[in-house]
Design an enzyme around this catalytic site. Structure first.
Site, PDB file in Angstrom:
ATOM      1  N   ASP A 168      -0.481   4.997   0.948  1.00 15.92           N
ATOM      2  CA  ASP A 168      -0.831   5.947   2.016  1.00 15.92           C
ATOM      3  C   ASP A 168      -0.810   5.279   3.392  1.00 15.92           C
ATOM      4  O   ASP A 168      -1.540   4.320   3.637  1.00 15.92           O
ATOM      5  CB  ASP A 168      -2.218   6.547   1.746  1.00 15.92           C
ATOM      6  CG  ASP A 168      -2.230   7.302   0.431  1.00 15.92           C
ATOM      7  OD1 ASP A 168      -1.367   8.169   0.245  1.00 15.92           O
ATOM      8  OD2 ASP A 168      -3.098   7.001  -0.417  1.00 15.92           O
ATOM      9  N   ASP A 205      -2.362  -0.640   5.801  1.00 20.35           N
ATOM     10  CA  ASP A 205      -2.800  -0.149   7.117  1.00 20.35           C
ATOM     11  C   ASP A 205      -4.315  -0.212   7.278  1.00 20.35           C
ATOM     12  O   ASP A 205      -4.833   0.223   8.304  1.00 20.35           O
ATOM     13  CB  ASP A 205      -2.280   1.282   7.362  1.00 20.35           C
ATOM     14  CG  ASP A 205      -2.861   2.281   6.393  1.00 20.35           C
ATOM     15  OD1 ASP A 205      -3.291   1.869   5.298  1.00 20.35           O
ATOM     16  OD2 ASP A 205      -2.888   3.483   6.723  1.00 20.35           O
ATOM     17  N   ASP A 237       0.842  -1.201   0.000  1.00 16.37           N
ATOM     18  CA  ASP A 237       0.000   0.000   0.000  1.00 16.37           C
ATOM     19  C   ASP A 237       0.882   1.258   0.000  1.00 16.37           C
ATOM     20  O   ASP A 237       2.048   1.210   0.378  1.00 16.37           O
ATOM     21  CB  ASP A 237      -0.843  -0.070   1.281  1.00 16.37           C
ATOM     22  CG  ASP A 237      -1.766   1.107   1.462  1.00 16.37           C
ATOM     23  OD1 ASP A 237      -2.266   1.664   0.465  1.00 16.37           O
ATOM     24  OD2 ASP A 237      -1.989   1.477   2.637  1.00 16.37           O
TER      25      ASP A 237
END
Lengths: 185, 185
Positions: free
Chosen positions: A12, A134, A10
């Site tokens: 961000d 996240d 990922d």
């Protein structure tokens, strides 16, 4: 030799410290920074009165000057040689984010071939062996093993193996490779 | 009821008549249109002396004003209600293409939710039940059933079920649904 396992990474909150930028926006609007306590289990834009801050993602340039999460470049460079590493980032909601994210990757992660960049909406469509993200929702729809990259907003999520920083990611994949070698021997 | 099967749909050459635009560029450079014969098994930019035409994809706006392939909108709208339809397009090589393609989809296919848009480099990372693509290389790496959308440049490829136009795509999925119903009954 076996096929290299695929790691889906990922952007961000994992490579890019996007939430630090939201905190700056919050401070600009409210004259104070949110406390650690306030952010446990919450995004900045989920705080009272702060919903508009989320719209910043529609701005041209928002994703272009975000700070790199410490250790991400070094560990990604190591993993890139040993695994089939893909960047998979949610971008489809924000039409300007594509070019910003593309140029950001080109600047900070020039060793990543463009073939390995995926900008999508729903991540359920991508498959792989490991996903570092996240967001629990992304890990939940993944076919492989999920690693939850620590963030204040995912503080209370306990379903996935949590990695607190890139040094932990490095250590986890080092022991993964040692185990794989032991099983081959 | 079963989960909706997932169809992965390509853009260039399947939804968008991108190669018609390359032919226009060829004519602008060479003063004549390539013949049907010349294009069998070849891209426009694979013709002698025409390699530079491929660079047009780096231009801002190149992908914005491409004509829609006849029938694509109507059949996609029908499929969208009955299948989990994803647009999966190669974009990563061309940083301006993202926004152009995004706006093009918004204009011509407004019923497609942004969550269903994937811009990638290598399509091997996406999984699904069906893939409609004009490039054999994309179908070859796919886990599900490939449908080769007819194009002059794939004329000699025989490994996949060929669909000549969107009316054939509609008919194929209609019979697929009838078979699925017959098996459930």
């Amino acid at each position: 030799m076996n096929k290299m396992p695929r790691i889906v990474v990922d952007m961000d909150g994992v490579l890019a410290d996007t939430y630090a930028k939201f905190i700056d926006r919050y401070e600009a609007s409210f004259g104070r920074r949110p406390t650690h306590e306030e952010l446990l289990g919450r995004k900045v834009y989920d705080l009272e009165g702060a919903a508009d801050i989320r719209n910043a993602m529609h701005e041209k340039g928002f994703f272009r000057d975000i700070a790199v999460i410490p250790g991400a470049v070094e560990v990604m460079r190591e993993l890139y040689d040993k695994y089939e590493v893909y960047i998979v980032s949610t971008a489809s909601e924000f039409k300007h984010s594509y070019r910003d994210k593309w140029e950001w990757l080109e600047e900070h992660f020039p060793f990543i071939n463009f073939q390995r960049i995926v900008f999508c909406g729903d991540k359920h469509i991508v498959h792989g062996d490991y996903m570092i993200d996240d967001k629990v929702g992304n890990l939940a729809g993944f076919n492989g093993t999920g690693l939850l990259f620590d963030a204040l907003d995912n503080h209370y999520d306990e379903e996935y193996h949590r990695v607190h920083d890139w040094a932990e990611v490095r250590a986890d994949f080092q022991s993964e490779r040692e185990q794989a070698r032991a099983m081959e021997a």
